[in-house]
Design a protein around this motif. Structure first.
Motif, short mmCIF file in Angstrom:
data_model
loop_
_atom_site.label_atom_id
_atom_site.label_comp_id
_atom_site.label_asym_id
_atom_site.label_seq_id
_atom_site.Cartn_x
_atom_site.Cartn_y
_atom_site.Cartn_z
N MET A 1 100.96 15.80 47.06
CA MET A 1 99.93 16.27 46.12
C MET A 1 100.29 17.66 45.59
N ALA A 2 100.74 18.54 46.50
CA ALA A 2 101.06 19.92 46.09
C ALA A 2 102.21 19.92 45.09
N ALA A 3 103.22 19.08 45.34
CA ALA A 3 104.38 19.04 44.43
C ALA A 3 103.93 18.53 43.06
N PHE A 4 103.06 17.53 43.08
CA PHE A 4 102.53 16.98 41.82
C PHE A 4 101.74 18.06 41.06
N CYS A 5 100.89 18.78 41.78
CA CYS A 5 100.07 19.83 41.14
C CYS A 5 100.98 20.88 40.50
N ASP A 6 102.03 21.25 41.21
CA ASP A 6 102.95 22.25 40.65
C ASP A 6 103.59 21.73 39.36
N ASN B 1 103.33 7.05 41.70
CA ASN B 1 102.33 8.04 41.31
C ASN B 1 100.98 7.75 41.97
N MET B 2 101.07 7.18 43.14
CA MET B 2 99.85 6.90 43.90
C MET B 2 99.82 7.83 45.11
N PHE B 3 98.65 8.37 45.39
CA PHE B 3 98.47 9.24 46.55
C PHE B 3 97.58 8.49 47.53
N GLY B 4 98.11 8.25 48.71
CA GLY B 4 97.43 7.34 49.62
C GLY B 4 96.50 8.04 50.59
N PHE B 5 95.60 7.27 51.17
CA PHE B 5 94.89 7.70 52.37
C PHE B 5 94.65 6.48 53.22
N TRP B 6 93.74 6.50 54.15
CA TRP B 6 93.75 5.51 55.21
C TRP B 6 92.38 4.88 55.43
N ASP B 7 92.45 3.71 56.00
CA ASP B 7 91.25 2.95 56.33
C ASP B 7 90.27 3.76 57.19
N SER C 1 91.97 16.20 42.27
CA SER C 1 91.48 17.01 41.14
C SER C 1 91.11 18.42 41.63
N THR C 2 90.58 18.50 42.86
CA THR C 2 90.24 19.82 43.41
C THR C 2 91.51 20.65 43.57
N MET C 3 92.57 20.01 44.10
CA MET C 3 93.82 20.75 44.29
C MET C 3 94.41 21.18 42.95
N LEU C 4 94.31 20.31 41.94
CA LEU C 4 94.81 20.70 40.62
C LEU C 4 94.04 21.90 40.09
N ALA C 5 92.74 21.92 40.37
CA ALA C 5 91.91 23.01 39.85
C ALA C 5 92.19 24.33 40.57
N ILE C 6 92.24 24.29 41.90
CA ILE C 6 92.28 25.57 42.64
C ILE C 6 93.66 25.88 43.21
N GLY C 7 94.58 24.92 43.11
CA GLY C 7 95.94 25.15 43.61
C GLY C 7 96.06 24.79 45.09
N PRO C 8 97.29 24.44 45.51
CA PRO C 8 97.50 23.98 46.89
C PRO C 8 97.11 25.01 47.96
N LYS C 9 97.31 26.30 47.68
CA LYS C 9 96.99 27.31 48.71
C LYS C 9 95.50 27.39 48.97
N ASN C 10 94.73 27.44 47.89
CA ASN C 10 93.27 27.46 48.07
C ASN C 10 92.78 26.17 48.70
N PHE C 11 93.42 25.04 48.34
CA PHE C 11 93.02 23.76 48.93
C PHE C 11 93.25 23.80 50.44
N ARG C 12 94.40 24.37 50.83
CA ARG C 12 94.70 24.49 52.28
C ARG C 12 93.64 25.36 52.96
N GLN C 13 93.25 26.44 52.25
CA GLN C 13 92.22 27.30 52.87
C GLN C 13 90.92 26.54 53.05
N MET C 14 90.60 25.68 52.09
CA MET C 14 89.40 24.87 52.24
C MET C 14 89.54 23.95 53.46
N LEU C 15 90.70 23.31 53.60
CA LEU C 15 90.92 22.41 54.75
C LEU C 15 90.83 23.20 56.06
#
Ligand code: F6P
Length: 545
Positions: free
Chosen positions: A130-135, A264-270, A285-299
């Motif tokens: 996801m981060a590579a795609f956002c970049d 171009n699919m980003f997976g997740f799990w059952d 979309s959140t990561m695209l908006a705030i960037g991977p670093k901020n997304f990591r901080q949210m996580l």
């Protein structure tokens, strides 16, 4: 490790009955009296953890109530149930699924096993993708079909594939990349799609089709319309789809069938429930908006709250305490609703997000063993940001006939300091809690010179409960903590009520009937065999469409 649920029915347990007797003793006591008798009350009944300060002293409780609620949680084996969830047991028994959203925010070096495999490396592999795609998108390296840079991101999804993304986008807008426009399409009503795209240039627009199952009628209908809109705007060349559509799903087959390159699919799990998925790839979309670093901080914020929930003693545990307070009002005071009132405009979609989280999770009336409950389960969650709510429905909370526990959420430092706006906002949130708790007596009203006939109208009973959560400032990490707080509070309530908080069978019947009705709307001679009301509505639609 045990998945054991409590053996006796909730209302027949000693711990429940002790709470009933306690409730009978204290129910008529006024918060005014509690505060007058104990100057330390606010200190005793407040808790600070992870930068969140929870003042729960304006609740109709004593320290004894907290002890008895904790005993109720122990009688329901809450600690074991928490461990069972975190360790990947299939606690969603009606769907035979594990519930491991907490693995989505685990640090890279954590080890969380599901069916003998550590899931953390896969989680981080998707986050990295996801981060590579956002970049690529934000740097302009990813180009649309005509070679243009992407400027518009449209998330197409519904329920958990929409509410989390849109709420987080609004909540973290301050941190967002203002060069990108974000739109969210969820409703199958064509107006949603039309209005979201009417001013967008297809050459600069990227659609994220977000659907766990990739079969949801609303999302697939919107996704098909998006493809038609794109192709008609770009001259009909099918190869444009690959440059303008990505998918977030667990269902690679359906993604491929739709025509989206599964690369171009980003997976997740059952083991990620829809309403618990905003911190998975559903958050693209959140990561695209705030960037991977901020997304990591949210996580990381989510994760800190996970650790707190798992390790803090129950009487010092923010989510457990808040969940138990909801049980106290729902089951002992017969409160039917909870108002969540964020005093921050950025959290304007937080109540809507919580509606799915709480009510799709705990709106159940069957216990894990299949019996009908003999007690109330989830209250109705609702709310609006303050101060707007004050000029709308607060009248009812102050002087109406319903008891409505309120959660006030406020931030001491504004992200947009503007004159004395923040002091005014904070004065209001503090005043609301005080007014609800203390009220105003007839004597106080009279002493202001109010005419006798108006006195009853101007009296405030008070004794109306609230929690107040103060936080220094809204950041991505804080948002993660807040969401995890409500996730785990919801889980706590579900454990007490002995229900499956992770299924959603209640959405099925309507979906099934809509499929049956659909052809009946499209053909005017299909015979109708519903009740007379349903038949009449179908006929009226045929006549007026
Ligand atoms: O409303 C039912 C539901 O299954 C939700 O739980 C889910 O968030 C939503 O539909 C969307 O599902 P999907 O992500 O599979 O499209």
């Amino acid at each position: 490790m045990s998945t054991s649920t409590a053996t006796d029915g909730l209302t027949s347990r000693d711990a429940y009955q002790a709470l009933q007797s306690h409730h009978a003793e204290i129910k008529d006591k006024h918060l005014r009296e509690w505060f007058a008798e104990d100057p330390q009350r606010a200190q005793t009944l407040s808790l600070e953890a992870l930068g969140l300060f929870l003042d729960y002293s304006k609740n109709r409780i004593t320290s004894e109530t907290v002890k008895l609620l904790v005993a109720l949680a122990e009688s329901a084996n809450l600690k074991n149930r928490i461990d069972a969830m975190f360790s990947g047991e299939k606690i969603n028994t009606t769907e035979d699924r594990a519930v491991l959203h907490t693995a989505l925010r685990a640090p890279r070096d954590a080890k969380i096993e599901f069916e003998g495999e550590n899931v953390v490396p896969e989680v981080h592999a998707v986050l990295d993708k996801m981060a590579a795609f956002c970049d690529r998108v934000t740097s302009g390296q990813w180009k649309g079909h005509t070679g243009s840079k992407i400027r518009n991101i449209v998330n197409v999804g519904i329920g958990g594939s929409d509410l989390g993304p849109v709420m987080a986008y609004e909540a973290l807008r301050h941190y967002s990349n203002r060069e990108l426009n974000f739109r969210f399409v969820s409703n199958v009503d064509g107006t949603d799609f039309a209005e979201a795209t009417q001013d967008l240039d297809p050459a600069e627009t990227l659609f994220i089709v977000a659907s766990k199952t990739f079969t949801t009628q609303e999302t697939m209908t919107n996704a098909r319309s998006a493809r038609t809109w794109l192709l008609s705007g770009l001259g009909g060349d099918e190869s444009a789809v690959a440059k303008h559509f990505v998918a977030v799903s667990t269902n690679a087959d359906e993604v491929g069938k739709f025509g989206i390159d599964t690369g171009n699919m980003f997976g997740f799990w059952d083991w990620v429930g829809g309403r618990y998925s905003m911190d998975s790839a559903i958050g693209l979309s959140t990561m695209l908006a705030i960037g991977p670093k901020n997304f990591r901080q949210m996580l990381d914020g989510f994760h800190e709250m996970d650790v707190h929930f798992r390790t803090a003693p129950l009487d010092q545990n923010l989510p457990a305490l808040m969940g138990l307070l909801n049980v106290w009002y729902a089951n002992f005071f017969d409160a039917k609703t909870v108002a969540v009132l964020p005093y921050d405009q950025y959290l304007k979609r937080f109540p809507a997000y919580l509606q799915q989280l709480t009510m799709e999770s705990n709106g159940k009336s069957t216990t894990l063993s299949g019996d009908h409950v003999d007690y109330d389960t989830s209250p109705i969650f609702w709310g609006e940001p303050g101060t707007n709510g004050q000029h709308s429905f607060y009248q009812l909370i102050h002087q109406g006939t319903h008891l409505i526990p309120c959660d006030f959420i406020a931030f001491c430092k504004s992200l947009n300091p503007l004159g004395d706006h923040q002091d005014i906002l904070m004065a209001n949130v503090i005043a609301q809690g005080e007014a609800l708790a203390m009220g105003k007596t007839a004597e106080e009203v009279k002493s202001e010179g109010t005419a006798d006939e108006l006195v009853p109208h101007r009296v405030f009973e008070g004794n109306r409960p609230s929690n107040t959560i103060f936080i220094e400032q809204l950041t991505p990490s804080v948002l993660g903590k807040l969401i995890a707080l409500y996730e785990h509070s919801t889980f706590t309530q579900g454990v007490i009520w002995d229900i499956d908080s992770f299924d959603q069978w209640g959405v099925e019947l309507g979906k099934m009937l809509a499929k049956k009705i659909m052809p009946e709307l499209q053909s005017s001679d299909a015979s109708l065999s519903h009740d007379s009301s349903t038949n009449g509505l179908i006929q009226r639609y045929r006549q007026w469409k």
